[in-house]
Design a protein around this motif. Structure first.
Motif, PDB file in Angstrom:
ATOM      1  N   UNK A  69       0.827  -1.210   0.000  1.00 58.88           N
ATOM      2  CA  UNK A  69       0.000   0.000   0.000  1.00 58.88           C
ATOM      3  C   UNK A  69       0.858   1.255   0.000  1.00 58.88           C
ATOM      4  N   UNK A  70       2.007   1.189   0.674  1.00 60.13           N
ATOM      5  CA  UNK A  70       2.915   2.345   0.682  1.00 60.13           C
ATOM      6  C   UNK A  70       3.411   2.612  -0.738  1.00 60.13           C
ATOM      7  N   UNK A  71       3.769   1.556  -1.455  1.00 57.58           N
ATOM      8  CA  UNK A  71       4.208   1.732  -2.844  1.00 57.58           C
ATOM      9  C   UNK A  71       3.061   2.271  -3.693  1.00 57.58           C
ATOM     10  N   UNK A  72       1.852   1.771  -3.434  1.00 59.11           N
ATOM     11  CA  UNK A  72       0.682   2.239  -4.194  1.00 59.11           C
ATOM     12  C   UNK A  72       0.448   3.723  -3.952  1.00 59.11           C
ATOM     13  N   UNK A  73       0.593   4.149  -2.704  1.00 61.19           N
ATOM     14  CA  UNK A  73       0.419   5.569  -2.366  1.00 61.19           C
ATOM     15  C   UNK A  73       1.446   6.413  -3.121  1.00 61.19           C
ATOM     16  N   UNK A  74       2.687   5.955  -3.164  1.00 64.35           N
ATOM     17  CA  UNK A  74       3.716   6.719  -3.885  1.00 64.35           C
ATOM     18  C   UNK A  74       3.412   6.764  -5.380  1.00 64.35           C
ATOM     19  N   UNK A  75       2.896   5.656  -5.924  1.00 62.07           N
ATOM     20  CA  UNK A  75       2.513   5.646  -7.344  1.00 62.07           C
ATOM     21  C   UNK A  75       1.373   6.631  -7.611  1.00 62.07           C
ATOM     22  N   UNK A  76       0.399   6.659  -6.707  1.00 60.75           N
ATOM     23  CA  UNK A  76      -0.696   7.619  -6.875  1.00 60.75           C
ATOM     24  C   UNK A  76      -0.136   9.039  -6.885  1.00 60.75           C
ATOM     25  N   UNK A  77       0.801   9.291  -5.972  1.00 67.14           N
ATOM     26  CA  UNK A  77       1.410  10.620  -5.899  1.00 67.14           C
ATOM     27  C   UNK A  77       2.172  10.940  -7.187  1.00 67.14           C
ATOM     28  N   UNK A  78       2.948   9.989  -7.672  1.00 67.44           N
ATOM     29  CA  UNK A  78       3.730  10.223  -8.894  1.00 67.44           C
ATOM     30  C   UNK A  78       2.809  10.455 -10.087  1.00 67.44           C
ATOM     31  N   UNK A  79       1.732   9.677 -10.166  1.00 70.61           N
ATOM     32  CA  UNK A  79       0.760   9.860 -11.257  1.00 70.61           C
ATOM     33  C   UNK A  79       0.190  11.278 -11.213  1.00 70.61           C
ATOM     34  N   UNK A  80      -0.116  11.741 -10.003  1.00 65.85           N
ATOM     35  CA  UNK A  80      -0.660  13.088  -9.858  1.00 65.85           C
ATOM     36  C   UNK A  80       0.340  14.143 -10.329  1.00 65.85           C
ATOM     37  N   UNK A  81       1.617  13.948  -9.969  1.00 69.08           N
ATOM     38  CA  UNK A  81       2.639  14.906 -10.403  1.00 69.08           C
ATOM     39  C   UNK A  81       2.735  14.951 -11.925  1.00 69.08           C
ATOM     40  N   UNK A  82       2.712  13.774 -12.562  1.00 70.24           N
ATOM     41  CA  UNK A  82       2.812  13.732 -14.024  1.00 70.24           C
ATOM     42  C   UNK A  82       1.638  14.476 -14.657  1.00 70.24           C
ATOM     43  N   UNK A  83       0.443  14.235 -14.141  1.00 77.02           N
ATOM     44  CA  UNK A  83      -0.737  14.900 -14.705  1.00 77.02           C
ATOM     45  C   UNK A  83      -0.725  16.398 -14.376  1.00 77.02           C
ATOM     46  N   UNK A  84      -0.270  16.734 -13.163  1.00 78.03           N
ATOM     47  CA  UNK A  84      -0.182  18.148 -12.767  1.00 78.03           C
ATOM     48  C   UNK A  84       0.704  18.952 -13.697  1.00 78.03           C
ATOM     49  N   UNK A  85       1.825  18.369 -14.070  1.00 75.79           N
ATOM     50  CA  UNK A  85       2.751  19.105 -14.930  1.00 75.79           C
ATOM     51  C   UNK A  85       2.095  19.435 -16.265  1.00 75.79           C
ATOM     52  N   UNK A  86       1.271  18.511 -16.754  1.00 75.58           N
ATOM     53  CA  UNK A  86       0.549  18.774 -18.005  1.00 75.58           C
ATOM     54  C   UNK A  86      -0.482  19.871 -17.779  1.00 75.58           C
ATOM     55  N   UNK A  87      -1.198  19.751 -16.663  1.00 73.35           N
ATOM     56  CA  UNK A  87      -2.269  20.700 -16.361  1.00 73.35           C
ATOM     57  C   UNK A  87      -1.703  22.102 -16.134  1.00 73.35           C
ATOM     58  N   UNK A  88      -0.612  22.180 -15.377  1.00 69.56           N
ATOM     59  CA  UNK A  88      -0.025  23.496 -15.050  1.00 69.56           C
ATOM     60  C   UNK A  88       0.942  23.989 -16.123  1.00 69.56           C
ATOM     61  N   UNK A  89       1.225  23.159 -17.099  1.00 64.33           N
ATOM     62  CA  UNK A  89       2.249  23.489 -18.094  1.00 64.33           C
ATOM     63  C   UNK A  89       3.566  23.882 -17.433  1.00 64.33           C
ATOM     64  N   UNK A  90       3.934  23.112 -16.397  1.00 67.22           N
ATOM     65  CA  UNK A  90       5.175  23.390 -15.668  1.00 67.22           C
ATOM     66  C   UNK A  90       6.391  22.936 -16.466  1.00 67.22           C
ATOM     67  N   UNK A  91       7.495  23.618 -16.233  1.00 68.02           N
ATOM     68  CA  UNK A  91       8.739  23.260 -16.911  1.00 68.02           C
ATOM     69  C   UNK A  91       9.705  22.508 -16.003  1.00 68.02           C
ATOM     70  N   UNK A  92       9.582  22.730 -14.685  1.00 65.32           N
ATOM     71  CA  UNK A  92      10.528  22.104 -13.763  1.00 65.32           C
ATOM     72  C   UNK A  92       9.764  21.264 -12.745  1.00 65.32           C
ATOM     73  N   UNK A  93      10.421  20.234 -12.245  1.00 67.05           N
ATOM     74  CA  UNK A  93       9.852  19.399 -11.193  1.00 67.05           C
ATOM     75  C   UNK A  93      11.037  18.793 -10.449  1.00 67.05           C
TER      76      UNK A  93
END
Lengths: 339, 339
Positions: free
Chosen positions: A84-108
């Motif tokens: 579940x800890x790994x799953x939580x980190x995957x959920x977080x990483x998925x959110x970051x990937x989608x966020x960068x698209x949504x925010x049009x961010x250049x850095x992470x």
């Protein structure tokens, strides 16, 4: 860049690292990290490439540590907490990937955002893949209660992100509106990460609620400190440039406070710099002046302390233990890292 | 535009609608539709707006019908099938929203793509929300086996989409490579939709596998017919313009076949039109000439028939019943809709 954020109150005499927490969960975190590496694998080469770009860039992995800690606090004895800890980190990483698209961010995290290297399409789809893998791991654990907690979190997080789309460019956002976004977008996953341990261990409802409340308030404090650091931290701490939120026109708590406390001329400045024209040279300095004048950064930190304090109190019903002490120290780490 | 796709073989004497299927599942589909409407609701206004734009645009809802049919074929007696059917449709809708962002499509089901109306960010996030809601419904049903099937499908679909990113602009894609994408991207969800019914009903492994195989092969046939229709169907049938795949430079089976069968001059044409320069006026006509010359559309339809035939045979172990007859007719509908 980097201004000092002064707090009038004396700082509490506590150590403020997460060494105690990371020490206590170290053995299981090794298993979590190995699992993350193995579950990111795919015959489709681009998937591990994109995912590892982000995963290996050294996030603190505070969320999976919280999941393991929640399990320890609840005397959980299975090994579902690792998955579940790994799953939580995957959920977080998925959110970051989608966020960068949504925010049009250049850095992470101090690197180019994945979308700049592989494109928006890859970021959306690898995020989807990680979310799918996260759910697969949850299913393997087989705890329907934990699945419920994390599936609900996934929906709430997305809902919060959509809500943010409508508040994103609105300088008239109220503090309550802004907090609603923070709760959904950031704090919900902290809360879920903390709640699954006691849920799997079959602990009473009050303990589940306590862990959830600890995570929720810690998550809010975490985000508010992040908001303040964007105007006064060092790049090393941030993994992005000082003023990035400002340049991207993000309405964060310091802005919400300064906008309400300011005069017409200041409000016109915020609207022009954040919404209409975009920031130009010299605007960030002007913004810092106004924020300082209205004590908006100081009060953002005080608000963060308030939620940190709620997080600490949430754990009151648990008897003293090393893991409880470590969780309390984690609050200090989150709140004090602004200094 | 709209050319006739001739098949040399005599067409089988079957009725070819899905009236039988939709009649048999009609009562439960009403419950599915009501559930879809209620679960798309959110206080965040933009979510139902975006989702309903797509949901109300009249997809055939063949996937949730297959889930209900799989339940009937397995004498399933609970009501989990209704929730899982809605979850399957949500997964499909989420995929469409993300696909439009990935493909930069302008049209979907004869309407403007959601990303054109609300932007890429909303499409990504509302897709995430629907995926979260889908998992919540699955958790409510509480069948870990069904959760496993659908979570695996979610990961496989995303994996297939990433795989497609790398084949998307490659005219040298082999038929096998292309089929691997179709299996993952399209057919996996058909397979999963068909398998959850017997899984929930606790039917023997052979029956689950049969239903899965039916769905997988039906899904492949479905996609190949879509590929052919893009070069020879009517807009009303397609919900998009004839030649859209061509204009977007998509490498579909007709292209894969024609490229391999063509000469150097033709291969140069495909590469220029699909990969390098993009199509210009007159190119679609030229493409149709080449496709016809090499019988690439005809053979795409024949391939589709082959998979349709496998889908029919997969159901061989089930005794005759109205629902079995309806599922067989559905294969005919899918394969024959090219005429």
């Amino acid at each position: 860049m980097g201004v000092v954020l002064p707090l009038d109150e004396p700082r509490p005499e506590r150590s403020s690292g997460i060494e105690k927490l990371s020490g206590l969960v170290a053995a299981n975190m090794q298993r979590v990290n190995a699992l993350i590496l193995s579950r990111v694998g795919s015959d489709v080469e681009m998937i591990p490439e994109v995912a590892n770009h982000l995963i290996s860039s050294g996030g603190k992995r505070i969320r999976p540590m919280l999941t393991l800690a929640g399990g320890m606090l609840s005397d959980y004895e299975g090994d579902g907490d690792v998955k579940l800890a790994a799953a939580v980190e995957f959920m977080h990483t998925a959110t970051l990937l989608h966020d960068d698209v949504v925010d049009e961010s250049d850095m992470r995290r101090g690197k180019n955002a994945a979308r700049l290297v592989w494109g928006n399409a890859a970021s959306v789809l690898v995020g989807d893949f990680l979310l799918g893998q996260a759910f697969k791991m949850m299913v393997e654990v087989g705890s329907l209660e934990s699945l419920d907690i994390l599936a609900t979190a996934a929906a709430v997080i997305a809902e919060g992100e959509v809500l943010q789309l409508s508040t994103a460019k609105n300088t008239a956002t109220s503090e309550d509106d802004y907090l609603a976004v923070v709760r959904a977008k950031t704090a919900e996953l902290f809360a879920a990460a903390c709640e699954v341990g006691p849920a799997m261990a079959g602990r009473p409802k009050a303990e589940r609620a306590a862990c959830r409340s600890y995570g929720m308030n810690l998550g809010i404090a975490f985000q508010l400190i992040d908001d303040a650091l964007d105007y006064g931290g060092s790049e090393a701490k941030l993994g992005k440039k000082v003023g990035d939120d400002f340049r991207e026109g993000k309405i964060t708590l310091p802005i919400v406070l300064a906008f309400r406390r300011g005069d017409d001329e200041e409000r016109a400045f915020w609207t022009r710099a954040l919404v209409e024209g975009g920031a130009v040279d010299g605007d960030l300095e002007r913004a810092l002046q106004i924020l300082t004048h209205h004590e908006a950064l100081r009060d953002t930190l005080l608000r963060a302390r308030h939620y940190g304090s709620m997080a600490r109190d949430a754990l009151g019903l648990f008897p003293p233990s090393p893991i409880k002490a470590a969780l309390l120290e984690t609050v200090d780490f989150v709140v004090e890292r602004a200094h």
